[in-house]
Scaffold this active site. Structure first.
Site, short mmCIF file in Angstrom:
data_model
loop_
_atom_site.label_atom_id
_atom_site.label_comp_id
_atom_site.label_asym_id
_atom_site.label_seq_id
_atom_site.Cartn_x
_atom_site.Cartn_y
_atom_site.Cartn_z
N HIS A 126 0.87 -1.19 0.00
CA HIS A 126 0.00 0.00 0.00
C HIS A 126 0.90 1.24 0.00
O HIS A 126 2.00 1.20 0.55
CB HIS A 126 -0.84 -0.05 1.28
CG HIS A 126 -1.93 0.97 1.38
ND1 HIS A 126 -1.69 2.28 1.73
CD2 HIS A 126 -3.26 0.88 1.19
CE1 HIS A 126 -2.84 2.94 1.76
NE2 HIS A 126 -3.81 2.12 1.43
N ASP A 203 2.79 -4.48 8.03
CA ASP A 203 1.58 -3.68 7.90
C ASP A 203 0.42 -4.66 8.06
O ASP A 203 0.11 -5.43 7.15
CB ASP A 203 1.60 -3.03 6.51
CG ASP A 203 0.28 -2.35 6.17
OD1 ASP A 203 -0.66 -2.44 6.98
OD2 ASP A 203 0.20 -1.75 5.09
N GLN A 206 -4.82 -5.38 7.03
CA GLN A 206 -5.80 -6.34 6.50
C GLN A 206 -5.69 -7.69 7.20
O GLN A 206 -6.51 -8.58 6.96
CB GLN A 206 -5.58 -6.53 4.98
CG GLN A 206 -5.71 -5.26 4.18
CD GLN A 206 -7.12 -4.66 4.23
OE1 GLN A 206 -8.09 -5.35 4.58
NE2 GLN A 206 -7.23 -3.40 3.89
N LYS A 229 -10.63 -0.67 10.22
CA LYS A 229 -10.77 -1.88 9.39
C LYS A 229 -11.08 -3.10 10.26
O LYS A 229 -11.31 -4.19 9.75
CB LYS A 229 -9.49 -2.11 8.59
CG LYS A 229 -9.26 -1.00 7.56
CD LYS A 229 -7.93 -1.16 6.86
CE LYS A 229 -7.51 0.11 6.15
NZ LYS A 229 -8.05 0.26 4.81
N CYS A 366 -4.68 2.38 -3.74
CA CYS A 366 -3.44 2.92 -3.12
C CYS A 366 -2.29 1.93 -3.28
O CYS A 366 -1.47 1.75 -2.37
CB CYS A 366 -3.64 3.26 -1.64
SG CYS A 366 -4.86 4.53 -1.38
N1 PMP Z 1 -2.00 -0.66 4.64
C1 PMP Z 1 -2.96 -1.42 4.10
C2 PMP Z 1 -2.64 -2.82 3.66
C3 PMP Z 1 -4.25 -0.90 3.96
O1 PMP Z 1 -5.22 -1.65 3.44
C4 PMP Z 1 -4.49 0.43 4.36
C5 PMP Z 1 -5.86 1.06 4.18
N2 PMP Z 1 -6.40 0.88 2.90
C6 PMP Z 1 -3.46 1.16 4.92
C7 PMP Z 1 -2.22 0.59 5.04
C8 PMP Z 1 -3.66 2.56 5.42
O2 PMP Z 1 -4.55 2.58 6.47
P1 PMP Z 1 -5.15 3.96 7.02
O3 PMP Z 1 -5.63 4.71 5.81
O4 PMP Z 1 -6.27 3.54 7.92
O5 PMP Z 1 -4.05 4.65 7.74
#
Ligand code: PMP
Length: 408
Positions: A126, A203, A206, A229, A366
């Site tokens: 991401h 990270d 998910q 999430k 993203c």
């Molecule tokens: N890492 C992953 C794998 C994600 O799915 C996301 C959110 N789409 C993020 C980081 C970023 O999370 P946040 O926008 O809640 O900070």
């Protein structure tokens, strides 16, 4: 999709929890949980109670209400620590995974790395696990290397083993991909990183909503995730870091709560985690996150994982019946299915599905470098949560058939 397949699913995935979620109306297939999860009444009630009955500031007040709220806030920290197998003093409350990763990039990499050091990421990260490293690498003259994917779209750990050198000081990888649902062999990734003396940041955005996570058993050094999430509120997230690493890090931001003693001549800082929590924290967010953890642990992460992998299996089977659909990601992806329909832009897929009350995500998620690697500008993505069931898969498959009819 046929009745046999649906029966198999309901046997394998017996969760029927949609009635816990007041914002999901009957007939709406919400398939965008990887972006953000809907909230169960248990979490909404905990947040409402905190504001309507027990609210006060933390760590400052001398009156009973504030002392009680401080206990509740610190109990939430212990709840998070227990949930991921860490210690309370290793849990820093932040705004979300993005802030958690930026904090490590700034305060750990920004102070520990020197020119010529290397950071290892993967193709499927991401943007929030890419850009913070680019910012710090540029500043200090470090380099970023990228681990490729296997043919079935997992992070290629054999390639990683061959790429790692003594110059690599940090490996930062998604525990579960937000686009493909690929699950990392996190234990092996930790072993490979440590063999070369590198630290491992995972990270876990998910992963934590989809599977049991134990940072100690993995051997991770840093772990980041977002509350929203995980069926919790927005604006709260977690950075978990090993005590000795957090201890050695300077503060991220300056302000109230993060200090030991302030004078104009010299200021000293509080020990972690307070050192990294400048200002009044998201008090009710932490309580809401603890309620969300109670909720998922009440169901059982193993049951949630089984439920979502069954939904993925059935969704992939249903989509494979449609000729023009191309599926991405491994067969055993955790709760997330990305796909394309030949000749149709994912945004059009999303719009047509929405007309049929099916909410998916369409775009680059993203993860633009991953889109480049897959050779597509965007994908359509269906992602599942505890509230989804066979009817949602059926609605998705019907919607995609409609897309193919409309686009001929
Ligand atoms: N890492 C992953 C794998 C994600 O799915 C996301 C959110 N789409 C993020 C980081 C970023 O999370 P946040 O926008 O809640 O900070």
């Amino acid at each position: 999709m046929n009745g046999t397949a649906l029966r198999t699913l309901s046997e394998a995935a017996p969760l029927d929890l949609v009635s816990d979620f007041p914002a999901i109306p009957t007939g709406w297939a919400y398939l965008d949980t990887a972006a953000t999860a809907q909230k169960p009444a248990q979490v909404i009630d905990a947040i409402t109670r905190a504001y309507a009955e027990t609210y006060a500031t933390v760590h400052r007040g001398v009156y009973q209400r504030s002392a009680d709220m401080t206990l509740a806030y610190e109990a939430a920290r212990r709840r998070v620590a227990g949930f991921i197998g860490g210690q309370p003093e290793e849990v820093v409350f932040v705004r979300g995974a993005t802030e958690a990763i930026n904090l490590v990039a700034e305060c750990w990499a920004g102070t520990q790395l020197k020119a010529g050091d290397r950071i290892l990421l993967s193709t499927l990260e991401h943007h929030s696990n890419i850009v913070p490293w680019q910012l710090v690498a540029e500043r200090i003259g470090a380099h970023i290397d990228v681990v490729p994917l296997t043919a079935d779209h997992r992070i290629d750990l054999d390639a990683m083993a061959a790429m790692l050198t003594e110059q690599h000081k940090l490996v930062a990888l998604a525990h579960v991909s937000n686009v493909l649902g690929s699950v990392l062999d996190a234990r092996r990734a930790a072993d490979l990183a440590h063999r070369q003396g590198a630290k491992l940041l995972l990270d876990g955005c998910q992963a934590v909503p989809r599977m049991a996570v134990d940072v100690a058993a993995i051997g991770a050094d840093f772990y980041a995730f977002s509350g929203h999430k995980l069926y919790g509120p927005t604006g709260i997230g977690v950075l978990w870091g090993r005590t000795e690493l957090l201890d050695a890090m300077p503060p991220y931001q300056g302000g109230g709560s993060m200090i030991d003693r302030v004078t104009f001549a010299r200021t000293t800082y509080a020990p972690p985690p307070a050192r990294f929590e400048a200002g009044t924290p998201h008090i009710v967010g932490a309580l809401g996150l603890a309620a969300a953890i109670d909720y998922v642990e009440g169901i059982g992460l193993d049951r949630i994982h089984a439920h979502e992998t069954a939904l993925v299996r059935e969704a992939r089977e249903a989509l494979k019946q449609i000729n023009s659909v191309r599926l991405f990601g491994p067969e055993d992806s955790a709760g997330i299915v990305s796909f394309a329909v030949e000749g149709v832009h994912p945004h059009d897929i999303g719009t047509i599905l929405d007309e049929g009350n099916v909410a998916i995500r369409a775009g680059h998620h993203c993860a633009q470098p991953l889109m480049d690697a897959l050779g597509v500008p965007a994908t359509a993505r269906a992602s599942f949560g505890v509230y989804n069931g066979p009817a949602d898969i059926e609605a998705l498959a019907r919607g995609i058939e409609r897309v193919t009819r409309i686009f001929g």
